[in-house]
Design a protein around this motif. Structure first.
Motif, mmCIF file in Angstrom:
data_model
loop_
_atom_site.group_PDB
_atom_site.id
_atom_site.type_symbol
_atom_site.label_atom_id
_atom_site.label_comp_id
_atom_site.label_asym_id
_atom_site.label_seq_id
_atom_site.Cartn_x
_atom_site.Cartn_y
_atom_site.Cartn_z
ATOM 1 N N ASP A 61 -19.118 35.244 23.994
ATOM 2 C CA ASP A 61 -19.708 34.899 25.281
ATOM 3 C C ASP A 61 -21.037 34.168 25.097
ATOM 4 O O ASP A 61 -21.472 33.880 23.981
ATOM 5 C CB ASP A 61 -19.869 36.144 26.167
ATOM 6 C CG ASP A 61 -20.792 37.173 25.547
ATOM 7 O OD1 ASP A 61 -21.590 36.812 24.656
ATOM 8 O OD2 ASP A 61 -20.712 38.356 25.945
ATOM 9 N N GLU A 62 -21.698 33.904 26.233
ATOM 10 C CA GLU A 62 -22.903 33.067 26.206
ATOM 11 C C GLU A 62 -24.062 33.702 25.455
ATOM 12 O O GLU A 62 -24.974 33.015 24.993
ATOM 13 C CB GLU A 62 -23.348 32.735 27.633
ATOM 14 C CG GLU A 62 -23.713 33.936 28.508
ATOM 15 C CD GLU A 62 -22.495 34.571 29.142
ATOM 16 O OE1 GLU A 62 -22.679 35.529 29.922
ATOM 17 O OE2 GLU A 62 -21.362 34.112 28.870
ATOM 18 N N GLN A 83 -18.285 29.160 23.093
ATOM 19 C CA GLN A 83 -18.208 30.153 24.158
ATOM 20 C C GLN A 83 -16.795 30.233 24.715
ATOM 21 O O GLN A 83 -16.143 29.214 24.955
ATOM 22 C CB GLN A 83 -19.189 29.812 25.274
ATOM 23 C CG GLN A 83 -20.651 29.902 24.848
ATOM 24 C CD GLN A 83 -21.595 29.629 26.005
ATOM 25 O OE1 GLN A 83 -21.194 29.623 27.165
ATOM 26 N NE2 GLN A 83 -22.863 29.425 25.686
#
Length: 256
Positions: free
Chosen positions: A173-174, A189
């Protein structure tokens, strides 16, 4: 911790059951004869002498050559130092032998089996660390949406590998962008609508397109109780098939 727990802990540090009981009793008594120790414990009087002599050899008990013989424990700080040193020496001897046995066994034995299972987060951390250290060309490392499988130690190791010229791609994820900012690690991502986003994914690790590790978490209400199980394989047909499947699932952008 009560007395039985303390005795068990002393046994784990290398004392026999009688030695642990005699040493604990002397802590209560301060100074005592074999009869005093026998009365304070369930250690037979005839066994107190041998246990006390062994404790003396370990540097844990002082002996006064009187009639009757008196025993006195050393200070707790001295006892802690003696036991710590003895534990470390025993550990080193054991691992020296294990290292020697491993060298005699020779390299490559692990690779004769198609697939291996590793259970427990700590054990998997160790296996992933070893695989990353062995990387020569490329590492692809994927983690679940909460990135729990990425420890600080593994992140540092990936930065070091990237600095040394190994291509390192991390997928998640980010939050990963911040973790690997100002490093040569490539971050990819996973889209929020990724179809596998709700799976109990632990980690996906591919090293040099020949070794693969996959893990899943047994999710529970309390995150601290989550468990993890992994499978891994290297330079085998199974590894090649798994890597092809991962390659297809991740797409060309992060082709392994």
């Amino acid at each position: 911790m009560d007395e039985p727990d303390a005795i068990e802990a002393l046994e784990n540090l290398g004392l026999s059951n009688y030695e642990a009981k005699v040493f604990t009793a002397l802590q209560r008594l301060g100074t005592g004869t074999a009869r005093d120790v026998h009365r304070a414990t369930d250690v037979p009087r005839s066994q107190v002498y041998g246990a006390a002599e062994s404790l003396q050899e370990r540097g844990l008990v002082e002996v006064q050559q009187s009639k009757p013989i008196q025993y006195r424990p050393v200070s707790l700080e001295a006892a802690r130092s003696h036991l710590r040193g003895e534990f470390e020496r025993t550990k080193e001897r054991a691992f020296d032998y294990l290292e020697s046995a491993r060298e005699q066994r020779g390299e490559g034995d692990e690779e004769r089996e198609d697939i291996w299972t590793v259970h427990g987060r700590t054990s998997i951390d160790g296996r992933v660390e070893q695989l990353l250290e062995e990387a020569e060309h490329r590492v692809v490392f994927g983690v679940g949406r909460d990135a729990r499988g990425l420890t600080n130690e593994l992140a540092d190791l990936m930065r070091e590998q990237a600095d040394s010229g190994v291509e390192v791609v991390v997928i998640g994820d980010e939050a990963l962008g911040e973790i690997f900012a100002d490093s040569d690690v490539q971050v990819v991502q996973v889209p929020a609508d990724h179809p596998h986003g709700d799976d109990p994914v632990g980690r996906v690790v591919v090293v040099d397109a020949e070794t693969v590790l996959l893990s899943v978490r047994n999710q529970r209400d309390n995150a601290e109780l989550d468990d993890e199980t992994a499978i891994w394989s290297s330079r085998t047909g199974i590894a090649a098939v798994l890597i092809q499947l991962i390659d297809g699932g991740l797409g060309e952008a992060v082709s392994v």
